[in-house]
Write an enzyme that holds these catalytic residues in place. Structure first.
Site, PDB file in Angstrom:
ATOM      1  N   LYS A  58       0.830  -1.210   0.000  1.00 36.20           N
ATOM      2  CA  LYS A  58       0.000   0.000   0.000  1.00 36.20           C
ATOM      3  C   LYS A  58       0.863   1.259   0.000  1.00 36.20           C
ATOM      4  O   LYS A  58       0.586   2.210  -0.743  1.00 36.20           O
ATOM      5  CB  LYS A  58      -0.929  -0.009   1.220  1.00 36.20           C
ATOM      6  CG  LYS A  58      -2.037  -1.036   1.135  1.00 36.20           C
ATOM      7  CD  LYS A  58      -2.893  -1.011   2.369  1.00 36.20           C
ATOM      8  CE  LYS A  58      -4.042  -2.015   2.275  1.00 36.20           C
ATOM      9  NZ  LYS A  58      -4.896  -1.984   3.479  1.00 36.20           N
ATOM     10  N   ALA A  74      -0.596   0.741   6.096  1.00 37.65           N
ATOM     11  CA  ALA A  74      -0.871  -0.082   7.278  1.00 37.65           C
ATOM     12  C   ALA A  74      -1.913  -1.136   6.929  1.00 37.65           C
ATOM     13  O   ALA A  74      -2.757  -0.926   6.060  1.00 37.65           O
ATOM     14  CB  ALA A  74      -1.367   0.790   8.436  1.00 37.65           C
ATOM     15  N   ASP A  75      -1.818  -2.262   7.602  1.00 38.42           N
ATOM     16  CA  ASP A  75      -2.820  -3.303   7.426  1.00 38.42           C
ATOM     17  C   ASP A  75      -2.822  -4.193   8.659  1.00 38.42           C
ATOM     18  O   ASP A  75      -1.894  -4.143   9.475  1.00 38.42           O
ATOM     19  CB  ASP A  75      -2.565  -4.139   6.171  1.00 38.42           C
ATOM     20  CG  ASP A  75      -3.870  -4.650   5.568  1.00 38.42           C
ATOM     21  OD1 ASP A  75      -4.648  -5.301   6.308  1.00 38.42           O
ATOM     22  OD2 ASP A  75      -4.121  -4.397   4.390  1.00 38.42           O
ATOM     23  N   GLN A  76      -3.862  -4.982   8.767  1.00 45.22           N
ATOM     24  CA  GLN A  76      -4.017  -5.849   9.936  1.00 45.22           C
ATOM     25  C   GLN A  76      -4.505  -7.219   9.491  1.00 45.22           C
ATOM     26  O   GLN A  76      -5.344  -7.321   8.593  1.00 45.22           O
ATOM     27  CB  GLN A  76      -5.030  -5.226  10.900  1.00 45.22           C
ATOM     28  CG  GLN A  76      -5.175  -5.943  12.223  1.00 45.22           C
ATOM     29  CD  GLN A  76      -6.120  -5.194  13.146  1.00 45.22           C
ATOM     30  OE1 GLN A  76      -7.287  -5.020  12.831  1.00 45.22           O
ATOM     31  NE2 GLN A  76      -5.610  -4.741  14.277  1.00 45.22           N
TER      32      GLN A  76
END
Length: 198
Positions: A58, A74-76
Site C-alpha cells: 500500500k 498499514a494493514d491488519q
C-alpha cells in the site's frame, strides 16, 4: 511544523483517528492494490508477515504517484485456529465467525510501512492476543443487531473502541495495535523522517 508531507495510504477510520489524536498532520490517499493477489502469494501461516507485506504494498502504491511525500501504509491480519481470517462478507458470516471464536483466543497483527521515492524505508509489525469471553447466543444476536453492517469493516467483526469491547475478557498487548496500527513505532519513524518534531 516540518515541511515534510505525510500521506496515509489507508481508508481506515481508526487509523485516521489515531494519527489525528496524536497530532500528526497528514492527508489520505487510499491505495489501489489487489489485496487478494498479495494474499495468494503469501504463506497463510505467516499472518504477521502478511500484515507487513500488505502495508508495504500500500505504501509503495501511493509513493510511486507522489514520490516527494512520506507515505504510511498499514494493514491488519487475524490468525485463529491455525488459519488466516478475512473480513466477513455478511452479517451471517460474522455471526458464524464470532460464534466459533467465543471462549477462545486469536491474534491480531498490525503492520505498518513508511515509503518515500517509491521505496520502503521502514516497516514493522506488532501483535496482540485477544481472548474472547464465552458470551451467549442472545448476547451475540443483540451485539450484531446493534452494530449492524459496520462489523463487516473489521477483520474480526468487532471494534474494541465500541460495543465490541464486551466480547472480550482479556487483551494482551498494545491497544493501538488492536485498533490497526503499531502507533509508537510509527511515531518514532515519523520523528526520524523529520515529519514530526524530535
Amino acid at each position: 511544523m516540518s515541511g515534510e508531507r505525510l500521506i496515509l495510504a489507508s481508508k481506515s477510520a481508526a487509523r485516521r483517528s489515531m494519527l489525528d489524536g496524536a497530532g500528526v498532520p497528514f492527508s489520505v490517499q487510499v491505495a489501489d492494490v489487489d489485496e487478494d493477489a498479495v494474499k495468494a502469494t503469501h504463506d497463510p501461516a505467516d499472518a504477521a508477515g502478511l500484515a507487513v507485506e500488505l502495508a508495504r504494498v500500500k505504501a509503495l502504491a501511493v509513493s510511486r504517484h507522489d514520490p516527494e511525500a512520506w507515505v504510511l501504509g498499514a494493514d491488519q491480519t487475524l490468525a485463529f485456529a491455525g488459519g488466516l481470517v478475512s473480513k466477513a462478507s455478511s452479517l451471517e458470516a460474522a455471526r458464524t465467525r464470532l460464534a466459533a471464536m467465543r471462549g477462545r483466543s486469536h491474534q491480531l497483527h498490525s503492520g505498518a510501512a513508511l515509503a518515500r521515492n517509491g521505496q520502503v524505508v521502514w516497516s514493522g509489525v506488532d501483535s496482540v492476543t485477544m481472548r474472547m469471553r464465552d458470551y451467549s447466543d442472545a448476547f451475540l444476536d443483540a451485539y450484531l443487531a446493534a452494530e449492524g453492517e459496520a462489523v463487516l469493516a473489521s477483520v474480526g467483526s468487532y471494534r474494541l473502541e465500541g460495543l465490541g469491547a464486551q466480547l472480550f475478557e482479556a487483551v494482551e498487548g498494545d491497544y493501538f495495535t488492536v485498533l490497526g496500527m503499531p502507533l509508537w513505532p510509527v511515531l518514532a519513524e515519523l520523528r526520524r523522517a523529520g515529519v514530526l518534531a524530535t
